[in-house]
Design a protein around this motif. Sequence first.
Motif, PDB file in Angstrom:
ATOM      1  N   PHE A  91       0.849  -1.187   0.000  1.00  0.00           N
ATOM      2  CA  PHE A  91       0.000   0.000   0.000  1.00  0.00           C
ATOM      3  C   PHE A  91       0.884   1.235   0.000  1.00  0.00           C
ATOM      4  O   PHE A  91       1.920   1.250   0.679  1.00  0.00           O
ATOM      5  CB  PHE A  91      -0.870   0.072   1.271  1.00  0.00           C
ATOM      6  N   LEU A  92       0.490   2.252  -0.752  1.00  0.00           N
ATOM      7  CA  LEU A  92       1.068   3.579  -0.579  1.00  0.00           C
ATOM      8  C   LEU A  92      -0.093   4.504  -0.231  1.00  0.00           C
ATOM      9  O   LEU A  92      -1.059   4.605  -0.996  1.00  0.00           O
ATOM     10  CB  LEU A  92       1.768   4.069  -1.849  1.00  0.00           C
ATOM     11  N   CYS A  93       0.000   5.144   0.936  1.00  0.00           N
ATOM     12  CA  CYS A  93      -1.098   5.985   1.410  1.00  0.00           C
ATOM     13  C   CYS A  93      -0.530   7.356   1.743  1.00  0.00           C
ATOM     14  O   CYS A  93       0.435   7.464   2.507  1.00  0.00           O
ATOM     15  CB  CYS A  93      -1.742   5.391   2.649  1.00  0.00           C
ATOM     16  N   VAL A  94      -1.133   8.408   1.150  1.00  0.00           N
ATOM     17  CA  VAL A  94      -0.579   9.742   1.280  1.00  0.00           C
ATOM     18  C   VAL A  94      -1.570  10.669   1.986  1.00  0.00           C
ATOM     19  O   VAL A  94      -2.745  10.720   1.620  1.00  0.00           O
ATOM     20  CB  VAL A  94      -0.208  10.314  -0.108  1.00  0.00           C
ATOM     21  N   CYS A  95      -1.086  11.372   2.978  1.00  0.00           N
ATOM     22  CA  CYS A  95      -1.831  12.442   3.645  1.00  0.00           C
ATOM     23  C   CYS A  95      -3.193  11.946   4.142  1.00  0.00           C
ATOM     24  O   CYS A  95      -3.243  11.132   5.055  1.00  0.00           O
ATOM     25  CB  CYS A  95      -1.939  13.657   2.726  1.00  0.00           C
ATOM     26  N   GLY A  96      -4.293  12.406   3.534  1.00  0.00           N
ATOM     27  CA  GLY A  96      -5.612  11.961   3.972  1.00  0.00           C
ATOM     28  C   GLY A  96      -5.759  10.448   3.898  1.00  0.00           C
ATOM     29  O   GLY A  96      -6.383   9.825   4.768  1.00  0.00           O
ATOM     30  N   GLY A  97      -5.166   9.841   2.874  1.00  0.00           N
ATOM     31  CA  GLY A  97      -5.202   8.387   2.731  1.00  0.00           C
ATOM     32  C   GLY A  97      -4.454   7.687   3.851  1.00  0.00           C
ATOM     33  O   GLY A  97      -4.853   6.618   4.321  1.00  0.00           O
ATOM     34  N   TYR A  98      -3.380   8.313   4.292  1.00  0.00           N
ATOM     35  CA  TYR A  98      -2.595   7.827   5.432  1.00  0.00           C
ATOM     36  C   TYR A  98      -3.447   7.873   6.701  1.00  0.00           C
ATOM     37  O   TYR A  98      -3.565   6.883   7.438  1.00  0.00           O
ATOM     38  CB  TYR A  98      -1.341   8.701   5.524  1.00  0.00           C
ATOM     39  N   GLN A  99      -4.080   9.012   6.927  1.00  0.00           N
ATOM     40  CA  GLN A  99      -4.916   9.158   8.123  1.00  0.00           C
ATOM     41  C   GLN A  99      -6.034   8.114   8.149  1.00  0.00           C
ATOM     42  O   GLN A  99      -6.361   7.552   9.200  1.00  0.00           O
ATOM     43  CB  GLN A  99      -5.516  10.564   8.178  1.00  0.00           C
ATOM     44  N   LEU A 100      -6.610   7.856   6.947  1.00  0.00           N
ATOM     45  CA  LEU A 100      -7.712   6.886   6.850  1.00  0.00           C
ATOM     46  C   LEU A 100      -7.313   5.495   7.325  1.00  0.00           C
ATOM     47  O   LEU A 100      -8.145   4.725   7.812  1.00  0.00           O
ATOM     48  CB  LEU A 100      -8.181   6.768   5.398  1.00  0.00           C
ATOM     49  N   MET A 101      -6.034   5.142   7.172  1.00  0.00           N
ATOM     50  CA  MET A 101      -5.578   3.803   7.546  1.00  0.00           C
ATOM     51  C   MET A 101      -5.552   3.617   9.068  1.00  0.00           C
ATOM     52  O   MET A 101      -5.476   2.500   9.569  1.00  0.00           O
ATOM     53  CB  MET A 101      -4.186   3.534   6.973  1.00  0.00           C
ATOM     54  N   GLY A 102      -5.590   4.723   9.810  1.00  0.00           N
ATOM     55  CA  GLY A 102      -5.509   4.656  11.261  1.00  0.00           C
ATOM     56  C   GLY A 102      -6.855   4.370  11.915  1.00  0.00           C
ATOM     57  O   GLY A 102      -7.854   4.077  11.243  1.00  0.00           O
ATOM     58  N   HIS A 103      -6.861   4.478  13.256  1.00  0.00           N
ATOM     59  CA  HIS A 103      -8.087   4.166  13.999  1.00  0.00           C
ATOM     60  C   HIS A 103      -9.158   5.239  13.822  1.00  0.00           C
ATOM     61  O   HIS A 103     -10.307   4.953  13.596  1.00  0.00           O
ATOM     62  CB  HIS A 103      -7.780   4.027  15.495  1.00  0.00           C
ATOM     63  N   TYR A 104      -8.762   6.471  13.962  1.00  0.00           N
ATOM     64  CA  TYR A 104      -9.766   7.543  13.927  1.00  0.00           C
ATOM     65  C   TYR A 104      -9.122   8.891  13.641  1.00  0.00           C
ATOM     66  O   TYR A 104      -7.899   9.037  13.686  1.00  0.00           O
ATOM     67  CB  TYR A 104     -10.528   7.639  15.259  1.00  0.00           C
ATOM     68  N   TYR A 105      -9.993   9.854  13.343  1.00  0.00           N
ATOM     69  CA  TYR A 105      -9.588  11.251  13.211  1.00  0.00           C
ATOM     70  C   TYR A 105     -10.468  12.035  14.167  1.00  0.00           C
ATOM     71  O   TYR A 105     -11.694  11.932  14.117  1.00  0.00           O
ATOM     72  CB  TYR A 105      -9.797  11.744  11.784  1.00  0.00           C
TER      73      TYR A 105
END
Lengths: 240, 453
Positions: A91-105
């Motif tokens: 996977f390559l996840c950038v910025c907002g896509g990176y945040q999405l991979m986590g638990h929550y915002y």
Amino acid sequence: MRELRIFHLYPDVLNLYGDRGNVLCLKRRLEWRGLGCTVTEVPMGERARLSDADICFIGGGQDFEQGLLLEDLRSGRAADIKAAVEDGAAFLCVCGGYQLMGHYYETASGERCQFIGALDLATVGAAERMIGNFAFETAFGTVVGFENHSGRTRLGAGVEPLGRVLRGYGNNGEDGTEGAKYKNVFCTYSHGPVLPKNPALADAVLSAALERKYGDASLDPLGDLSEREAHESVLKKILG
Amino acid sequence: MRFVLAIICCKLIRLALRVLGRGGTALPGKVALRICPDMLSRLARGVRVAVVTGTNGKTTTCRMLEKMLRDAGMDCFANRSGSNLERGITADFVSNANIFGRPKRRLAVIECDEAAFRRVCGELSPRVCVVTNVFRDQLDRYGEVTHTLGAIREGLDRAAHATVCLNADCSLTASLAADAPDRVRFFGVDTALGAAPAVSDAPRCIVCGAQYEYDYHTFAHLGGFRCPKCGYSRTEPDVAVISVSALNPDGSAAVLRIDGEVYDAAVGLPGGYNLYNAAAAIAAATALGVPAGDAVRSLARLESGFGRMERFEIGPSRITMVLVKNPAGCDRAIDYLRSIPGDCTAVFCLNDNLADGTDVSWIWDAGFERLFEGEGGGRLSLIVSGERADDMRLRLKYAGAAEDSVRVVRSESELVEAVTTAGGQVCILPTYTAMLPLRAALAAKCGRKEFWK
């Protein structure tokens, strides 16, 4: 002939800051080596078998559009992504896509959006944006790019940072970490787009996917003249 | 007293800068506002003002509107330099006033930056506001596109007496109508000019979030949009381009419908996107009292704006300069480059100063690939320049250019030499701060005036 299938997730809503240049970069770097490549765009609401993907790319979007995604994630996509991550897909996840991979915002006002939870990390919003050219040191060499985010991301025990900040803010502007690395998942705040100017990182993503699929991560070297000069000129600008 | 002092200071600094050969427009206004913070609203008393904002086409729309007003015998002034923040606008209002602040001309056409629009509207009490379109632009400065939209909305709230001219085909811009319901004039294009874009700045309904459907596309996210879920859709424009009969390198021919009447129009600037600027200018001019037929006739007599499709003939080179600032505008410049037949020198000058946007990522959202489709790439001689020349070269490589075919020119004098001796068609696509010195050098070579003269 070895070939890789790239899935570009949510190209319709997560498409800011030229990040689709990363997909172009991966594709060209395979083609230039005589390797095969197909790119499948998976827009919001469309079901796709993520188990078919060798590499998934998720870019960043605007708050307005990112909010629309939550429903799509809840309808089963989040579980698919988690399964693909655990299965070793790159996977390559950038910025907002990176945040999405986590638990929550969590927004500055305390409102919490549940995200995918594929990686042990979480993001908290702040009023002030962290904007500018930045550089960080990784296992794949120095990486240069441009960051533009208000979210502060903190990593849990289960993930490594992708790199250490040389100049700029990185994950949160405080602990010196930038991005995240877990199994074959590469996460970063770097736009630019990040891969073309950092060819070693691009090849690391390709190698991870080739190793998983064929047990053969080898890649023929490329000339990379324009890549190196673009990298050097930005690094010089950043470090002064 | 502070008011008069501010005016005198502003005039003196401006004069001094010009004696030194500099076209400074920001500094005099900045000093004047420091001395007398409310001077812009005082200078604007008794002046009817049209304010033009939006992401793309501001400058050209202003030039068109100015031409229409002048041709109709309505004497006006404008901020012609492209200095479109509050301080630049203030300096231009000072120039239009005597030292006691009495205006010489009582009609103004003002180009205004989106982020400054809110304040400027509060100061100027405009009679007409035009929003050309809203695209992603300089996200490092403005944040997200919805923030830009919000800033414009606040400006319109402060312009309570203005007729508001909005792009009917831009789902973002058109959504502003809800805030000014009784005083909107819509302009738009009723016919397809292009295909669906690869990347849309507004794929999802601004009201409810559902995906838009389109009856036809013109450019980028512009076109006949409608939301299948909540019903938000394009409004029939008051000023519409109903058909296009020719799009030539020198201009276009189109049929317009203005408040129900049909007119044949020749537009003296090339590029389909200038049809939008033309429709916007007509909507504003007619709101200020110019007869529609007269406004249409002015379109045939246009000169191109500062660095926007501006032409220079120097030695064997026929040079066109097309300012680029964001993906949407750059794609239109790429369309133009593709429309030039035969061999052509294509020059890309990429800077990353504040006025250009410090994030150059946007070049990857513009479709440079289209330059290299089929036989297209072979006819182009490629030059890159500017502070981020290496980024631009890399972009062209991934778009399909052969690595060794791209020439990197580092110095401005070398670049001027290269474009003036290249011969044949030369098309230069610079960002804003790359355009300024290059344009000045080329203008000097063909004896053209600087913008402040």
